[in-house]
Design a protein around this motif. Structure first.
Motif, mmCIF file in Angstrom:
data_model
loop_
_atom_site.group_PDB
_atom_site.id
_atom_site.type_symbol
_atom_site.label_atom_id
_atom_site.label_comp_id
_atom_site.label_asym_id
_atom_site.label_seq_id
_atom_site.Cartn_x
_atom_site.Cartn_y
_atom_site.Cartn_z
ATOM 1 N N ILE A 1 -20.445 55.495 -98.462
ATOM 2 C CA ILE A 1 -21.778 56.053 -98.223
ATOM 3 C C ILE A 1 -22.514 55.144 -97.255
ATOM 4 O O ILE A 1 -22.629 53.930 -97.478
ATOM 5 N N TYR A 2 -23.003 55.734 -96.170
ATOM 6 C CA TYR A 2 -23.834 55.037 -95.194
ATOM 7 C C TYR A 2 -25.258 55.605 -95.275
ATOM 8 O O TYR A 2 -25.437 56.815 -95.484
ATOM 9 N N ASN A 3 -26.217 54.725 -95.076
ATOM 10 C CA ASN A 3 -27.618 55.140 -95.134
ATOM 11 C C ASN A 3 -28.334 54.668 -93.866
ATOM 12 O O ASN A 3 -28.084 53.572 -93.355
ATOM 13 N N ALA A 4 -29.230 55.517 -93.360
ATOM 14 C CA ALA A 4 -29.990 55.166 -92.152
ATOM 15 C C ALA A 4 -31.432 55.612 -92.323
ATOM 16 O O ALA A 4 -31.697 56.705 -92.832
ATOM 17 N N GLU A 5 -32.358 54.727 -91.893
ATOM 18 C CA GLU A 5 -33.793 55.030 -91.885
ATOM 19 C C GLU A 5 -34.216 55.181 -90.432
ATOM 20 O O GLU A 5 -34.001 54.279 -89.611
ATOM 21 N N PHE B 1 -30.506 53.296 -83.538
ATOM 22 C CA PHE B 1 -30.456 52.471 -84.749
ATOM 23 C C PHE B 1 -29.121 52.692 -85.429
ATOM 24 O O PHE B 1 -28.423 53.698 -85.184
ATOM 25 N N ASN B 2 -28.745 51.746 -86.289
ATOM 26 C CA ASN B 2 -27.441 51.775 -86.951
ATOM 27 C C ASN B 2 -27.571 52.169 -88.417
ATOM 28 O O ASN B 2 -28.589 51.905 -89.063
ATOM 29 N N ALA B 3 -26.511 52.805 -88.934
ATOM 30 C CA ALA B 3 -26.444 53.114 -90.363
ATOM 31 C C ALA B 3 -25.799 51.945 -91.091
ATOM 32 O O ALA B 3 -24.900 51.270 -90.567
ATOM 33 N N LEU B 4 -26.254 51.707 -92.313
ATOM 34 C CA LEU B 4 -25.759 50.584 -93.113
ATOM 35 C C LEU B 4 -24.865 51.092 -94.239
ATOM 36 O O LEU B 4 -25.159 52.105 -94.886
ATOM 37 N N LEU B 5 -23.778 50.379 -94.456
ATOM 38 C CA LEU B 5 -22.879 50.708 -95.563
ATOM 39 C C LEU B 5 -23.528 50.278 -96.874
ATOM 40 O O LEU B 5 -23.857 49.100 -97.047
ATOM 41 N N GLU C 1 3.211 66.635 -98.674
ATOM 42 C CA GLU C 1 2.645 67.973 -98.604
ATOM 43 C C GLU C 1 2.644 68.434 -97.144
ATOM 44 O O GLU C 1 2.902 67.666 -96.225
ATOM 45 N N GLY C 2 2.304 69.684 -96.944
ATOM 46 C CA GLY C 2 2.354 70.257 -95.615
ATOM 47 C C GLY C 2 1.242 69.818 -94.693
ATOM 48 O O GLY C 2 1.315 70.053 -93.484
ATOM 49 N N SER C 3 0.204 69.201 -95.221
ATOM 50 C CA SER C 3 -0.884 68.673 -94.398
ATOM 51 C C SER C 3 -1.191 67.254 -94.851
ATOM 52 O O SER C 3 -0.719 66.810 -95.898
ATOM 53 N N CYS C 4 -1.981 66.545 -94.070
ATOM 54 C CA CYS C 4 -2.296 65.153 -94.400
ATOM 55 C C CYS C 4 -3.292 65.110 -95.556
ATOM 56 O O CYS C 4 -4.492 65.324 -95.359
ATOM 57 N N LYS C 5 -2.790 64.840 -96.739
ATOM 58 C CA LYS C 5 -3.644 64.789 -97.927
ATOM 59 C C LYS C 5 -3.556 63.457 -98.658
ATOM 60 O O LYS C 5 -4.475 63.073 -99.369
ATOM 61 N N ALA C 6 -2.446 62.746 -98.510
ATOM 62 C CA ALA C 6 -2.228 61.552 -99.319
ATOM 63 C C ALA C 6 -3.213 60.450 -98.982
ATOM 64 O O ALA C 6 -3.657 59.711 -99.865
ATOM 65 N N ILE C 7 -3.571 60.305 -97.693
ATOM 66 C CA ILE C 7 -4.482 59.241 -97.264
ATOM 67 C C ILE C 7 -5.759 59.915 -96.763
ATOM 68 O O ILE C 7 -5.796 60.459 -95.660
ATOM 69 N N ASP C 8 -6.783 59.873 -97.585
ATOM 70 C CA ASP C 8 -8.001 60.647 -97.340
ATOM 71 C C ASP C 8 -9.217 59.719 -97.413
ATOM 72 O O ASP C 8 -9.418 59.035 -98.425
ATOM 73 N N ASP C 9 -10.021 59.697 -96.363
ATOM 74 C CA ASP C 9 -11.243 58.890 -96.327
ATOM 75 C C ASP C 9 -12.442 59.823 -96.174
ATOM 76 O O ASP C 9 -12.563 60.520 -95.148
ATOM 77 N N ASP C 10 -13.297 59.833 -97.178
ATOM 78 C CA ASP C 10 -14.502 60.664 -97.162
ATOM 79 C C ASP C 10 -15.731 59.763 -97.010
ATOM 80 O O ASP C 10 -15.935 58.835 -97.818
ATOM 81 N N THR C 11 -16.523 60.040 -96.016
ATOM 82 C CA THR C 11 -17.723 59.247 -95.740
ATOM 83 C C THR C 11 -18.940 60.161 -95.722
ATOM 84 O O THR C 11 -18.891 61.243 -95.102
ATOM 85 N N THR C 12 -19.987 59.739 -96.381
ATOM 86 C CA THR C 12 -21.249 60.485 -96.387
ATOM 87 C C THR C 12 -22.313 59.660 -95.658
ATOM 88 O O THR C 12 -22.554 58.498 -96.010
ATOM 89 N N LEU C 13 -22.930 60.273 -94.671
ATOM 90 C CA LEU C 13 -24.021 59.637 -93.922
ATOM 91 C C LEU C 13 -25.341 60.268 -94.360
ATOM 92 O O LEU C 13 -25.522 61.482 -94.230
ATOM 93 N N ILE C 14 -26.248 59.427 -94.904
ATOM 94 C CA ILE C 14 -27.562 59.898 -95.358
ATOM 95 C C ILE C 14 -28.613 59.380 -94.385
ATOM 96 O O ILE C 14 -28.702 58.161 -94.127
ATOM 97 N N ILE C 15 -29.397 60.279 -93.834
ATOM 98 C CA ILE C 15 -30.455 59.907 -92.895
ATOM 99 C C ILE C 15 -31.793 60.322 -93.485
ATOM 100 O O ILE C 15 -32.004 61.487 -93.828
ATOM 101 N N ASN C 16 -32.680 59.335 -93.632
ATOM 102 C CA ASN C 16 -34.040 59.569 -94.113
ATOM 103 C C ASN C 16 -35.008 59.528 -92.927
ATOM 104 O O ASN C 16 -35.023 58.547 -92.168
ATOM 105 N N ARG C 17 -35.814 60.539 -92.800
ATOM 106 C CA ARG C 17 -36.737 60.615 -91.660
ATOM 107 C C ARG C 17 -38.142 60.217 -92.089
ATOM 108 O O ARG C 17 -38.572 60.488 -93.179
#
Length: 862
Positions: A681-685, A692-696, A846-862
């Protein structure tokens, strides 16, 4: 005194004589049993290894120097060694794109060798998969430049060039790809084929392993699809054994296939994909009933299917040559229009077909099968009734002239009633004994599912012995009990004294009653076959057409001779039925072995999905149901106790082997699947600055491991932890085959840096630059009220993703989801450790790339 002495001397002599007679009688029966059992073993050995050797023999491999119009396995394997060097060919990955470029290069090279009026049209069909990735099918059409007519029918050959994760896909479906490449070269260099009447299309589909998307795209959109009249699809699971014709769109097509050098097909195989829920490109091409098609492939012993062991080194020499030769003959006949015209492709009267030791394809109509079975049933009824009536009239007219001790007209007051009762007892005993034998085997399957669920894994022969022996034992036990009941009834009905009965009861002739009871059993089986109106009961006719005429001849012969002892009585009552059953026994063992070698590798991985009991019952049924056809023949032997003891000894030996053997080996590996998921999860103000940069703010990695064979995971993971020196934190096992734990292997963050820029003059628009690991599969998503555009989405692969977003002014907070998936095992330290430290368990993809999965959420507050 003398009389007393004489009497005293006489009694021991009689007793000694009787003892010698009984001992001689027992020795004679023992010799008969030994000879009968040795004959049975010899038949099984011939029907097993001999049939296997003939059925799975392969031709001599043609060398690279062979003429270009002749199929060469060595040339095909040259293509394969180059194709598999790219590693995994999952759709939309580096290996997939490299394989595509290699195939295009080879097609151009092959077509460049053409020196005739032959035209090769190369076409790359673009389509989008369910992840919105841009993929391509590869097509080439070969036609005659002198023919200007449109709508000329085409023959299409197809295979898929994608594979699954972590697998080079040598068999699945590299084998199909290289066979078609070599056939394309053969046909272009064949001067007897000019492609004027039938065009040739070669289709290499992509994304077959994920929802058959390539074939769907061809059928839905490609302009050449309308001219396809015939198609041949080649797909495989393992190439360590010969290929089979699995399915056809019409059973009539097997007439054309019967002309190949080594036909391997069986109508029962048509049902296997439905039973196993197996789908391939064939299913998509078959959606239109105007196309006539075949589905070929290597489906035996698919233990390495979708694993890293699917490599060229596992191929059996000659199997590529075998299928290539067969397809070359079939394709040439179609292109030269030597094939049969199919008048009724809906199979109103479908064909029954099966190969005889891969040398000849037996083909006949279902209506013919039904007619033959009806004739046999009518003959059994007529001959049985006539035999009883004529027998009864003859001996009544002769005023009980039957003085043979074996004759029931000599020994019983109501012989007709005795005959009817005996027929009923033998028939009921056979039916119930067959049911008991089936129950015995099913009980064993249930016990094994609780104790040794994979005892038969990797060995179809062991599975045959394991489940057929309890069936034989159950049959013998119950049949023996009915034999005792029959004797009891005979004692009460006999005209002689009880002492005389006990002494001579076993000498009474009941051959007719036993023979007619066997015919009744086969008649009931044929009635089931007739009313089912199904091709898949053809094996009943195979047994009936050999056994029923034999027993009818025995019945007629016995009537003509009127119970007289004839030469070779033991031969025609005990040994002749075994000899006659040799062919159906060969065919039954061969098809059972073939089905087991398809089912066992496919059923066992389903154990982790609750198929442990079901899988054992399926394997048991495949073995036992054909065994039932052989059981009635066993009633001819009277040595039930000796046979029972012999079978019990053999069964316990087989059972001990099953309990102590290791079912999982290098050639028959245990498989697992792991999902290595990272969530960040990354957060940015927002600020007044343009950039500006998002912070982990949080990062978590978890690993979920599943085994496919019901293998208990917890001790394996503990063993891995000890070997690797890493503690598995928060390990939770939701079942014995599914465990999750925190990743403590210091996995690298997939998203390295996020920079956000406010667009000038509009604070509702942003440009986001995401720096991440190199990947071919990057998906960006957000809620519907945010306008989102990926500026460089067609740059594949990439390490930076640029996104432009537009946000409503009233929204103060929004999220963007970034999903990055990879297929390289080097991107997961855990998978590297597991495969290195636990070599007895193989990673399955499996038939698609599923074994190595990286999910990232970017939250931006205005």
């Amino acid at each position: 005194m003398n009389e007393i002495v004489e009497e005293t001397v006489f009694i021991p002599q009689v007793s000694y004589t009787n003892q010698i007679h009984r001992q001689s009688h027992n020795n004679q029966h023992l010799k008969e049993f030994i000879l009968w059992f040795v004959l049975l073993i010899c038949l099984l050995l011939l029907a097993g290894p001999f049939a296997h050797h003939l059925s799975y023999s392969v031709p001599t491999v043609k060398t690279r120097t062979s003429a270009r119009h002749i199929f060469s396995e060595e040339r095909a394997l040259d293509y394969l060694s180059n194709l598999t060097q790219y590693g995994s060919r999952v759709s939309n990955t580096r290996g997939n794109f490299d394989a595509r470029d290699y195939l295009i290069l080879q097609i151009k090279r092959i077509c460049s060798m053409n020196k005739r009026h032959i035209q090769c049209e190369l076409d790359l069909q673009n389509f989008t998969n369910y992840k919105h990735n841009q993929l391509q099918n590869i097509l080439v059409r070969v036609s005659n430049t002198t023919n200007k007519f449109q709508n000329i029918p085409s023959l299409m050959l197809s295979a898929h060039y994608d594979s699954v994760e972590f697998s080079s896909g040598a068999a699945d479906d590299g084998s199909g790809i290289v066979i078609l490449l070599e056939l394309l070269s053969n046909l272009i260099n064949d001067l007897t084929i000019n492609f004027s009447n039938v065009h040739l299309i070669i289709l290499f589909t992509n994304a077959e392993e994920t929802r058959l998307e390539g074939s769907k795209a061809f059928i839905a959109n490609h302009r050449w699809r309308f001219n396809v009249r015939h198609f041949l699809n080649v797909d495989s699971s393992n190439c360590n054994e010969v290929a089979n014709l699995l399915r056809t769109t019409s059973s009539q097509l097997v007439i054309d296939y019967s002309r190949v050098a080594r036909p391997r097909a069986n109508v029962i195989l048509q049902k296997i994909p439905r039973w196993l829920r197996f789908r391939s490109d064939y299913d998509i091409f078959n959606l239109s009933y105007s196309r006539l098609g075949y589905d070929f492939g290597y489906f035996l012993d698919g233990y390495t299917y979708h694993t890293s062991l699917d490599q060229l080194s596992t191929f059996k020499q000659g199997v590529i040559q075998d299928l290539g030769d067969n397809l070359a003959i079939l394709i040439r006949n179609i292109l030269l229009e030597h094939n049969q015209q199919i008048n009724d492709i809906n199979d109103a009267d479908p064909l029954i077909y099966f190969d005889i030791l891969s040398r000849y394809l037996m083909i006949y109509k279902l209506s013919t099968s039904i007619l033959i079975q009806k004739i046999l049933i009518i003959l059994i009824i007529i001959i049985g009734i006539i035999r009883i009536i004529f027998d009864h009239i003859y001996h009544r007219k002769q005023n009980f002239s039957c003085n043979d001790l074996h004759c029931i007209y000599f020994r019983f007051k109501y012989p007709l009633i005795i005959r009817i009762i005996s027929i009923m007892i033998y028939s009921i005993s056979n039916i119930l004994s067959m049911i008991v034998g089936l129950v015995f085997s099913l009980i064993l399957a249930w016990i094994l599912s609780k104790t040794q669920p994979t005892s038969w894994h990797g060995n179809s022969t062991l599975a045959i012995f394991l489940f057929s022996l309890p069936c034989l034992i159950g049959f013998i036990i119950f049949r023996y009990l009915f034999d005792l009941l029959h004797r009891c009834i005979l004692r009460k009905c006999s005209q002689k004294s009880s002492e005389y009965n006990t002494k001579h009861l076993n000498k009474i002739h009941f051959d007719f009653e036993q023979n007619i009871s066997v015919l009744i059993i086969y008649s009931l089986l044929m009635i089931i076959s007739i009313y089912s109106n199904s091709q898949y009961f053809y094996i009943i006719l195979i047994w009936s057409i050999f056994i029923c005429p034999l027993y009818l001849i025995l019945i007629i012969t016995e009537f003509i001779l009127h119970w007289k002892q004839i030469f070779g009585k033991d031969f025609h009552q005990l040994y002749l039925p075994l000899l006659i059953s040799f062919f159906p026994l060969i065919h039954t063992i061969e098809i059972v072995n073939r089905l087991l070698r398809i089912f066992i590798p496919m059923v066992t991985p389903l154990f982790s999905f609750g198929w442990i009991l079901r899988g054992n019952l399926i394997i048991c049924s495949i073995v036992v149901i054909p065994t039932l056809f052989f059981l009635p023949i066993l009633q001819q032997t009277k040595q039930f106790i000796r046979l029972l003891i012999t079978l019990l000894v053999i069964f316990f030996i087989v059972l001990i082997i099953c309990c102590i053997r290791q079912p999982f080996t290098k050639n028959h590996p245990n498989t697992f699947y792991a999902e290595h998921i990272s969530k960040s999860i990354y957060n940015a103000e927002t600020s007044m600055n343009n950039s500006f940069n998002a912070l982990l703010i949080s990062q978590q990695s978890t690993i979920t491991v599943n085994t496919y064979h019901g293998l208990v995971l917890s001790p394996i993971l503990d063993q891995l932890s000890i070997k690797s020196g890493h503690k598995l934190y928060n390990k939770t096992c939701f079942s014995s085959t599914n465990c999750t734990f925190d990743d403590s292997f210091n996995r690298q963050l997939a998203v390295e840096h996020i920079q956000i820029e406010s667009m000038k003059n509009n604070y509702s628009d942003y440009r986001i630059r995401i720096q991440h690991v190199l990947s071919y599969d990057i998906r960006i998503s957000s809620l519907g009220y945010i306008g989102l555009t990926v500026q460089n989405q067609f740059d594949i692969p990439r390490k930076e993703t640029i996104i432009d977003i537009n946000v409503y002014p009233t929204i103060s907070r929004f999220e963007i989801d970034i999903k990055i998936q990879r297929c390289d095992i080097n991107d997961s330290p855990f998978l590297l450790l597991f495969t290195r430290l636990m070599p007895n368990i193989i990673l399955k993809g499996e038939g698609s790339c599923k074994a190595i999965d990286d999910d990232t959420t970017l939250i931006i507050n205005r």
